[in-house]
Design a protein around this motif. Structure first.
Motif, mmCIF file in Angstrom:
data_model
loop_
_atom_site.group_PDB
_atom_site.id
_atom_site.type_symbol
_atom_site.label_atom_id
_atom_site.label_comp_id
_atom_site.label_asym_id
_atom_site.label_seq_id
_atom_site.Cartn_x
_atom_site.Cartn_y
_atom_site.Cartn_z
ATOM 1 N N TYR A 142 0.762 -1.200 0.016
ATOM 2 C CA TYR A 142 -0.173 0.056 -0.050
ATOM 3 C C TYR A 142 0.814 1.172 0.020
ATOM 4 O O TYR A 142 1.879 1.327 0.837
ATOM 5 N N ASP A 143 0.555 2.266 -0.987
ATOM 6 C CA ASP A 143 0.959 3.474 -0.981
ATOM 7 C C ASP A 143 0.222 4.617 -0.280
ATOM 8 O O ASP A 143 -0.787 5.042 -0.763
ATOM 9 N N SER A 144 0.891 4.890 1.048
ATOM 10 C CA SER A 144 -0.125 5.689 2.008
ATOM 11 C C SER A 144 -0.255 7.037 1.353
ATOM 12 O O SER A 144 -1.172 8.052 1.453
ATOM 13 N N SER A 145 0.763 7.604 0.470
ATOM 14 C CA SER A 145 1.069 8.702 0.082
ATOM 15 C C SER A 145 -0.142 9.270 -1.220
ATOM 16 O O SER A 145 -0.516 10.455 -0.947
ATOM 17 N N VAL A 146 -0.695 8.173 -1.434
ATOM 18 C CA VAL A 146 -1.784 8.335 -2.622
ATOM 19 C C VAL A 146 -3.071 7.562 -2.053
ATOM 20 O O VAL A 146 -3.991 7.592 -2.839
ATOM 21 N N ASN A 147 -2.942 6.880 -0.788
ATOM 22 C CA ASN A 147 -4.100 6.323 -0.243
ATOM 23 C C ASN A 147 -4.701 5.067 -1.398
ATOM 24 O O ASN A 147 -5.625 4.953 -1.448
ATOM 25 N N ASP A 148 -3.582 4.386 -1.848
ATOM 26 C CA ASP A 148 -3.990 3.319 -2.867
ATOM 27 C C ASP A 148 -2.852 2.361 -2.801
ATOM 28 O O ASP A 148 -1.693 2.627 -2.383
ATOM 29 N N TYR A 149 -3.244 1.073 -3.268
ATOM 30 C CA TYR A 149 -2.127 0.091 -3.574
ATOM 31 C C TYR A 149 -1.311 0.579 -4.602
ATOM 32 O O TYR A 149 -1.425 1.087 -5.687
ATOM 33 N N TYR A 150 -0.012 0.024 -4.606
ATOM 34 C CA TYR A 150 1.024 0.288 -5.472
ATOM 35 C C TYR A 150 0.499 -0.400 -6.943
ATOM 36 O O TYR A 150 -0.058 -1.489 -6.783
ATOM 37 N N GLU A 151 0.875 0.056 -8.014
ATOM 38 C CA GLU A 151 0.566 -0.493 -9.407
ATOM 39 C C GLU A 151 1.002 -2.058 -9.280
ATOM 40 O O GLU A 151 2.216 -2.302 -9.030
ATOM 41 N N ASP A 152 0.151 -2.905 -9.537
ATOM 42 C CA ASP A 152 0.106 -4.217 -9.914
ATOM 43 C C ASP A 152 0.328 -4.856 -8.553
ATOM 44 O O ASP A 152 0.938 -6.079 -8.410
ATOM 45 N N ALA A 153 0.358 -4.214 -7.251
ATOM 46 C CA ALA A 153 0.597 -4.510 -6.023
ATOM 47 C C ALA A 153 -0.446 -5.007 -5.078
ATOM 48 O O ALA A 153 -0.448 -5.189 -3.809
ATOM 49 N N GLY A 154 -1.752 -4.917 -5.613
ATOM 50 C CA GLY A 154 -2.958 -4.986 -4.689
ATOM 51 C C GLY A 154 -3.074 -6.479 -4.256
ATOM 52 O O GLY A 154 -2.306 -7.381 -4.858
ATOM 53 N N PRO A 155 -3.905 -6.829 -3.464
ATOM 54 C CA PRO A 155 -4.155 -8.084 -2.810
ATOM 55 C C PRO A 155 -4.715 -8.968 -3.719
ATOM 56 O O PRO A 155 -5.403 -8.500 -4.745
ATOM 57 N N CYS A 156 -4.365 -10.016 -4.058
ATOM 58 C CA CYS A 156 -5.126 -11.187 -4.777
ATOM 59 C C CYS A 156 -6.581 -11.448 -4.249
ATOM 60 O O CYS A 156 -6.918 -11.089 -3.119
#
Length: 540
Positions: free
Chosen positions: A466-480
């Protein structure tokens, strides 16, 4: 008067009672303050490594191999030999450096006439003051504590006997430690692998995965030793050997300090749980020994620096889970927050409490599933660590430090992955090993996700980077998404659609009925005509 050779049963009792200081919320049933203090060794190791010199690395390695804070033992020289044999665990007392009474027990048995004996210091129930002599490999440094050590010269009283013995010794040179992080690995052959009367449950299943993968019973020590020295590992499986000379002190420090905590200590936590089952099976009517072993597992998992409720000062596995949950949005009771206690630790400590309860009740066979669940959950932060640094190296231009961190996290969990899929483990190894030519995050992510079910964890357990700076998961790194979750979601959708259709039909029929009744009303032929109220006489 001759010395009594009677073993001091009272002095060596595990002292089980109703309440001890909690360990990150867990209530131990026995005294394990001395065991929990192993994290003070880890703190000293990390401090010396941070100095980034070859001499400081040597100091760190000495703490690793010799210890400094757990199971403190003094070796003293008597001015005259023992008049009779001295039994193991016999109580011994004297005066400390700060001129207070200090007590201990004989560490081993000694023949009559012996002039050198060893004394293990007594420990207390209070973590902050568990023992007053902490020297070993940190002698002369800020981490040493000598105030509670036996004074340089003095008189010893053995087993309360009137016959005393004068002694002398060097406080810095002759206070050592019989518990150290290296020993968690170098003792593995006897304590985790070879079946014997002392280890009736050996070989332990989880340890076998690691021994088989590395073809080295001391694999954790092999890794750590090479990282400290900058050499090459000597695993029996040469295909997974690594050459730490490819790293500077920066990379070696990461591999050493994470290896000691997440390879040596990690497996020993599992060993203590297995030992509790062994003790419980063979001594089902007296559950004090297995309770103590179970308490030791918790003590080694959390350490002393975490305190009763958890602290950022922690150095062992509890703290790792806390750090990773903030990276993967798996904190909180439901495992979907960035703050709070990690879901992994919530779940593990529920299991620790359950296991303790079953051991106390003598429900020994039921402890096996608890150990399996804890073991599976303990791997989650290692997977998260591997994924985090794979992403940093592949997508965020990670340098040597990040590469080294990824390498050691992978090394700590690859055997468990390999037991599920050798090919997927090879993919992770090729991308994360020391000296890897390139790192493909998506390949690493897929290799792990292919085996979550086999590894007895879920996509939700691991979460996403998770990228807290943009309040979203990093690209391609979200949970399965877990297959079962998709199935459940599909079932829920089917039910929802069915209910929607059903209520739609009901609403349509109701509307049609209302229109029909309105038309009949207008035509003077209502569907429901008022009933005629009979005359009172007609009711008789």
């Amino acid at each position: 008067a001759a010395l009594s050779i009677m073993s001091a049963t009272a002095a060596t009792s595990l002292r089980r009672r109703l309440s001890f200081e909690k360990i990150t919320g867990y209530e131990p049933g026995t005294q394990v303050t001395d065991h929990a203090a192993i994290d003070l060794d880890q703190r000293a190791i990390e401090s010396f490594l941070a100095e980034q010199t070859e001499s400081s690395f040597a100091k760190a390695r000495n703490v690793y191999t010799d210890g400094a804070h757990s199971k403190s033992v003094a070796t003293v020289t008597l001015t005259s030999g023992l008049t009779s044999a001295l039994a193991d665990d016999t109580p011994i007392s004297g005066i400390s450096v700060d001129e207070q009474e200090v007590t201990g027990i004989a560490y081993g048995s000694f023949d009559a006439g012996a002039t050198e004996i060893q004394i293990q210091y007594s420990t207390t129930d209070i973590q902050d003051s568990y023992v007053g002599c902490r020297v070993g490999a940190v002698a002369g440094t800020e981490y040493a504590m000598t105030s509670g050590c036996f004074n340089t010269t003095g008189t010893l009283t053995i087993n309360g006997d009137a016959n005393t013995y004068d002694y002398e010794y060097d406080v810095d040179a002759n206070n050592s430690n019989e518990r150290h992080i290296a020993g968690f690995s170098t003792s593995a052959n006897d304590k985790m692998f070879v079946n014997s009367n002392k280890c009736p449950g050996c070989p332990y299943a989880e340890f076998v995965k690691y021994q088989s993968y590395y073809n080295d019973v001391n694999y954790a020590d092999t890794w750590a030793t090479a990282a400290f020295s900058g050499g090459t590992t000597s695993f029996g499986n040469s295909a997974v050997n690594v050459d730490f000379s490819q790293y500077t002190l920066t990379g070696r420090a990461e591999c050493a300090k994470k290896g000691t905590a997440y390879m040596n200590v990690y497996m020993y936590v599992i060993r203590e749980m297995e030992d509790a089952i062994d003790d419980c099976d063979v001594n089902i009517l007296n559950n004090e020994e297995p309770v103590h072993a179970w308490d030791e597992a918790v003590a080694f998992y959390s350490g002393s620096l975490e305190g009763e409720t958890g602290s950022s000062d922690g150095k062992l596995l509890y703290r790792l889970a806390e750090k990773r949950c903030q990276n993967f949005k798996t904190c909180g009771l439901t495992g979907d927050a960035l703050e709070g206690t990690s879901k992994v630790n919530y779940d593990i400590f529920d299991q620790f409490a359950l296991g303790q309860s079953r051991i106390v009740r003598g429900s020994c066979p039921d402890v096996r599933e608890v150990v399996q669940r804890i073991t599976a959950l303990m791997a989650v932060p290692l997977i998260q660590g591997t994924l985090r640094y794979a992403y940093k190296v592949d997508r965020l231009q990670g340098a040597e430090k990040e590469k080294a961190e990824g390498a050691v996290f992978a090394a700590a969990v690859l055997p468990r992955l390999s037991a599920c899929s050798e090919s997927d483990a090879q993919t992770v190894f090729n991308n994360m090993k020391v000296g890897a030519s390139s790192t493909d995050f998506l390949a690493v992510k897929a290799a792990f996700e292919n085996n979550y079910e086999c590894m007895e964890i879920t996509c939700a357990d691991v979460g996403g980077l998770y990228d807290s700076s943009v309040n979203d998961y990093y690209e391609d790194a979200g949970p399965c998404i877990d297959p079962n979750a998709e199935s459940d979601s599909s079932s829920d959708d089917t039910v929802a659609v069915a209910l929607g259709i059903t209520f739609g039909i009901i609403a349509f029929l109701a509307l049609g009925g209302a229109i029909y009744m309105a038309r009949r009303e207008k035509s003077g032929s209502p569907v429901f005509k008022p009933s005629k109220t009979p005359h009172p006489n007609e009711m008789s």
